[in-house]
Design a protein around this motif. Structure first.
Motif, PDB file in Angstrom:
ATOM      1  N   ALA B 374       0.853  -1.208   0.030  1.00  0.00           N
ATOM      2  CA  ALA B 374      -0.010  -0.273  -0.035  1.00  0.00           C
ATOM      3  C   ALA B 374       1.052   1.167  -0.130  1.00  0.00           C
ATOM      4  O   ALA B 374       0.361   2.567  -0.030  1.00  0.00           O
ATOM      5  N   ILE B 375       2.116   0.696   0.723  1.00  0.00           N
ATOM      6  CA  ILE B 375       2.850   2.257   0.226  1.00  0.00           C
ATOM      7  C   ILE B 375       3.857   2.230  -0.863  1.00  0.00           C
ATOM      8  O   ILE B 375       3.833   3.194  -1.520  1.00  0.00           O
ATOM      9  N   LEU B 376       4.636   0.937  -1.002  1.00  0.00           N
ATOM     10  CA  LEU B 376       5.485   0.992  -1.526  1.00  0.00           C
ATOM     11  C   LEU B 376       4.884   0.586  -3.587  1.00  0.00           C
ATOM     12  O   LEU B 376       5.313   1.861  -4.018  1.00  0.00           O
ATOM     13  N   THR B 377       3.984   0.603  -3.717  1.00  0.00           N
ATOM     14  CA  THR B 377       3.446   0.638  -5.150  1.00  0.00           C
ATOM     15  C   THR B 377       2.807   1.563  -5.821  1.00  0.00           C
ATOM     16  O   THR B 377       3.180   2.461  -7.041  1.00  0.00           O
ATOM     17  N   PRO B 378       2.282   3.234  -4.374  1.00  0.00           N
ATOM     18  CA  PRO B 378       2.053   4.172  -5.084  1.00  0.00           C
ATOM     19  C   PRO B 378       3.262   5.143  -5.633  1.00  0.00           C
ATOM     20  O   PRO B 378       3.318   6.179  -6.279  1.00  0.00           O
ATOM     21  N   MET B 379       4.470   4.552  -4.979  1.00  0.00           N
ATOM     22  CA  MET B 379       5.390   5.291  -5.194  1.00  0.00           C
ATOM     23  C   MET B 379       6.114   5.041  -5.954  1.00  0.00           C
ATOM     24  O   MET B 379       6.832   5.795  -7.149  1.00  0.00           O
ATOM     25  N   LEU B 380       6.020   3.873  -6.307  1.00  0.00           N
ATOM     26  CA  LEU B 380       7.003   3.113  -7.523  1.00  0.00           C
ATOM     27  C   LEU B 380       6.210   3.570  -8.977  1.00  0.00           C
ATOM     28  O   LEU B 380       6.703   4.097  -9.707  1.00  0.00           O
ATOM     29  N   ARG B 381       4.556   3.647  -9.114  1.00  0.00           N
ATOM     30  CA  ARG B 381       3.762   4.510  -9.681  1.00  0.00           C
ATOM     31  C   ARG B 381       3.591   5.540  -9.769  1.00  0.00           C
ATOM     32  O   ARG B 381       3.456   5.691 -11.184  1.00  0.00           O
ATOM     33  N   GLY B 382       3.781   6.294  -8.994  1.00  0.00           N
ATOM     34  CA  GLY B 382       3.718   7.902  -8.860  1.00  0.00           C
ATOM     35  C   GLY B 382       1.593   7.913  -8.259  1.00  0.00           C
ATOM     36  O   GLY B 382       0.907   7.118  -9.334  1.00  0.00           O
ATOM     37  N   VAL B 383       1.268   8.698  -7.563  1.00  0.00           N
ATOM     38  CA  VAL B 383       0.121   9.003  -7.636  1.00  0.00           C
ATOM     39  C   VAL B 383      -0.335  10.175  -8.457  1.00  0.00           C
ATOM     40  O   VAL B 383       0.434  10.780  -9.367  1.00  0.00           O
TER      41      VAL B 383
END
Lengths: 203, 516
Positions: B374-383
């Motif tokens: 929930a924290i890694l994915t949004p940072m890897l993909r960008g919000v």
């Protein structure tokens, strides 16, 4: 710009907040207090057995008999070419590992090796594939691994092991027979590695 | 295309009209998954899934707690683990070049990949150069993230997953739902069915009398994969750790499939995220204590393999290491979120998370599910570009259990809140109901006369409602039921109290602060 330089440039841009004069040593890492293990050999035996490996303690004089028992029913046994001759058991046909193809390893009943060291706290045997320990495939493909560990090779904890080992050698840390927890997180022994691990603790 | 790669892709398209979810171009999420609240609602209705997850996470929580309690200096280890990773991350450029030098000196070839497509191209090219139509694979999150299996299949090369759980996922044409145990959502009888149905299509069939006993299922996997291990020329792995000082890579595993892949083939390709580095050999001491106890709840995992480049006469004689960015430098640039790169993929945070336990990994629509995902994915993909990604920082009750168990002390709740504010900022400027309501409220509270008028109106409404409303909230206060749209979005899940008949300000002036 090639990928290498692009990545390194992005890393440096990302770290703009890190002061220029900061060195890695400036990021303090707390020192660990080394746990005291009162009876490493006893603990090692207990913890190896916890993984459902067989552990037998014996004196050097008893070793040939204990070896014969461990290898009961084994027809063809793989041995590293540099296994000390006093460890050569009577009974099974010994097959020296002269770079046998993996399919030949797969046709053998077991393998006998020594170890580099044992870790008491975790019940781990470490091979660095030096003399008597065979190459990595030798202790992997056959279904039975009989490993001779001397009591003076047992260290207390993981820290002691890391300090004693040479990172430039390949290493295999073995804690019990091959196992999996992949079905309902329930540990069952016996997947791809040797399904039986027999440790002879000598000294 | 090899026969099996072709078969697998036709099988996919035959089973459903929609393409099977694939990792998206940038990786990290599975295309086609709806936002978390929608996906979670469906998962919650699946009672079998909830039973499987509750059982599995309950088991592992107990095991972890027991082996962690055994270690007197566990907190010290956590602090050291966090500090070592911070040291690495704050000087990552130094350590990356150091690793490159050490690996090259040890006989390995180092490749750099900025994104998923680059990494996949490197692996495909190496496999092609060896004229092989198959590779064996050790479980690796990084290769799931970049969609390597799909890229290999497109090039006519079949990737055989050899970890038991990955095998279950691959044979079942399914998606992973847990970092450590990707098939955690399957129970033993489902695994038996998949093995009986699918193994024969991919190689050696499962024995016809296969039962659902885990030991029998493991034995079936052993039989099925052995021929693949013995004939494979090229293997693909990840790495749990890469030692910058020496060029040593480490793979931590249980079954021996890792050892098979790392030892038997002629060529080994390891795809390593740039956050996997540790500075020195001695530093492995800390991580080899933290990881197994946090992950499978064991004092030590059955097998750990470590190798430094090429060892003449032992194991693969051609060793490649692909250093992967794929969004990691974006995470590194976020000073609050940077700590997520400390993650050693133990999955302890998934196992303690009340949200994960109830909704399962698939609801996150992400290669990395649970709190860390929930924290890694949004940072890897960008919000701010994708509704699904933007929903992930909200997939948490902020209870903090994840931080308590994290072996490298990642403050996941802190990063979640930080990302929520980023999501809000990214959507600022677009008209929203909440924004309109807040604007109205600020107009009303901006002048005391307006506020007084509103209070009078609310008191009037209260007297009417008090007579008509029968519903009571806990504590006895009268409450409104479901309200009409758009307020229903709020009121459907909450009790809306009936406003008080008199405002505090009115009460104060009427009674002179309670003196009259």
């Amino acid at each position: 710009m090639n990928a290498r330089d692009a990545i390194l440039a992005r890393v440096r841009t990302a770290l703009r907040d890190v002061p220029r004069d900061e060195t890695p040593a400036d990021v303090e890492v707390p020192r660990l207090t080394a746990p005291v293990v009162p009876d490493p050999v006893g603990l090692f035996a207990e913890r190896v057995a916890d993984y459902k490996a067989t552990v037998v303690r014996c004196t050097p004089a008893e070793l040939p008999d204990r070896l014969a028992e461990a290898l009961d029913g084994v027809g063809r046994l793989l041995v590293p070419t540099d296994l000390p001759p006093d460890l050569h058991p009577a009974g099974p046909e010994l097959v020296a590992d002269t770079h046998l193809p993996v399919t030949a390893l797969d046709a053998l009943d077991g393998v006998l090796t020594t170890a580099r060291l044992g870790i008491a706290e975790t019940g781990t045997i470490v091979l660095d594939h030096g003399p008597g320990q065979g190459r990595r495939a030798a202790t992997l493909v056959p279904d039975l691994h009989v490993c001779v560990v001397r009591t003076d090779q047992v260290v207390g904890g993981v820290s002691d092991a890391v300090a004693a080992l040479d990172p430039h050698r390949p290493q295999t840390w073995i804690s019990g027979p091959s196992a999996t927890s992949d079905i309902e997180l329930d540990r069952v022994e016996g997947v791809h590695g040797p399904r039986t691990l027999h440790v002879l603790l000598v000294g | 295309m090899s026969e099996l790669a072709r078969e697998s892709s036709t099988r996919r398209s035959a089973r459903s009209a929609e393409p099977a979810p694939r990792a998206s171009a940038r990786g990290a999420t599975f295309l086609g998954t709806p936002p978390f609240p929608t996906a979670a609602k469906a998962a919650l209705a699946d009672t079998q899934l909830r039973r499987n997850l509750a059982h599995a996470t309950g088991t592992i929580r107990g095991k972890r707690a027991a082996v962690v309690a055994e270690v007197d200096n566990w907190e010290e280890l956590r602090l050291a683990g966090a500090a070592l990773k911070d040291r690495t991350l704050r000087h990552l450029d130094t350590y990356l070049t150091q690793l490159e030098t050490a690996l090259t000196k040890a006989g390995a070839t180092v490749h750099w990949a900025g994104d998923a497509a680059e990494a996949n191209r490197i692996v495909v090219d190496i496999a092609r150069a060896h004229d092989t139509d198959e590779v064996v694979k050790v479980k690796s999150m990084a290769t799931v993230e970049i969609g390597l299996n799909e890229a290999l299949a497109d090039a006519g090369i079949t990737a055989w997953e050899t970890d038991l759980a990955e095998l279950i996922v691959q044979l079942g044409d399914d998606l992973p739902s847990h970092i450590l145990v990707p098939a955690i959502h399957r129970n033993r009888s489902e695994v038996r069915e998949i093995f009986l149905r699918e193994m024969g299509r991919a190689g050696k069939p499962a024995p016809a009398d296969l039962t659902d006993e885990p030991a029998r299922l493991a034995a079936a996997a052993r039989e099925h994969l052995r021929e693949k291990f013995l004939r494979a020329k090229v293997a693909v792995s990840g790495a749990n750790f890469a030692v910058a000082e020496t060029g040593t890579l480490a793979v931590v595993e249980s079954e021996g499939n890792g050892r098979m892949c790392l030892t038997l083939p002629e060529v080994l390709i390891s795809v390593v995220g740039i956050e996997k580095l540790v500075p020195t050999w001695e530093d492995l001491d800390v991580f080899l204590q933290l990881l197994p106890r946090s992950s499978t709840g064991e004092r030590m995992n059955p097998y750990t393999s470590m190798w430094t480049g090429v060892t003449p006469g032992d194991g693969p004689q051609e060793v490649h290491v692909v250093l992967l960015d794929n969004g990691r430098t974006d995470v590194l640039a976020d000073e609050v979120g940077r700590q997520a790169l400390r993650c050693i993929r133990c999955s302890a945070c998934l196992n303690v998370c009340p949200v994960y336990e109830r909704t399962g990994g698939h609801s996150y629509g992400s290669v990395y599910p649970g709190p860390i995902g929930a924290i890694l994915t949004p940072m890897l993909r960008g919000v701010g570009h994708d509704e699904q990604v933007d929903s992930l920082p909200y997939a948490s009750s902020l209870c903090g259990a994840c931080f308590e168990v994290c072996p490298v002390r990642i403050d996941i709740p802190e990063v979640l809140v930080h990302l929520r504010s980023q999501v809000v900022d990214a959507h600022r400027g677009r008209p929203s109901l909440q924004g309109a309501a807040m604007k109205a409220a600020s107009w009303m509270f901006g002048r005391s006369a307006r506020t007084a008028a509103a209070e009078k109106l609310s008191g009037l409404g209260s007297r009417v409602l008090d007579r008509t409303v029968r519903r009571r909230a806990p504590g006895g206060r009268r409450a409104l039921g479901s309200l009409p749209w758009p307020v229903s979005a709020w009121s459907d899940a909450r009790d809306t109290p009936v406003p008080p008949p008199e405002s505090f300000r009115a009460w104060w002036s009427r009674t002179d602060g309670g003196r009259r």
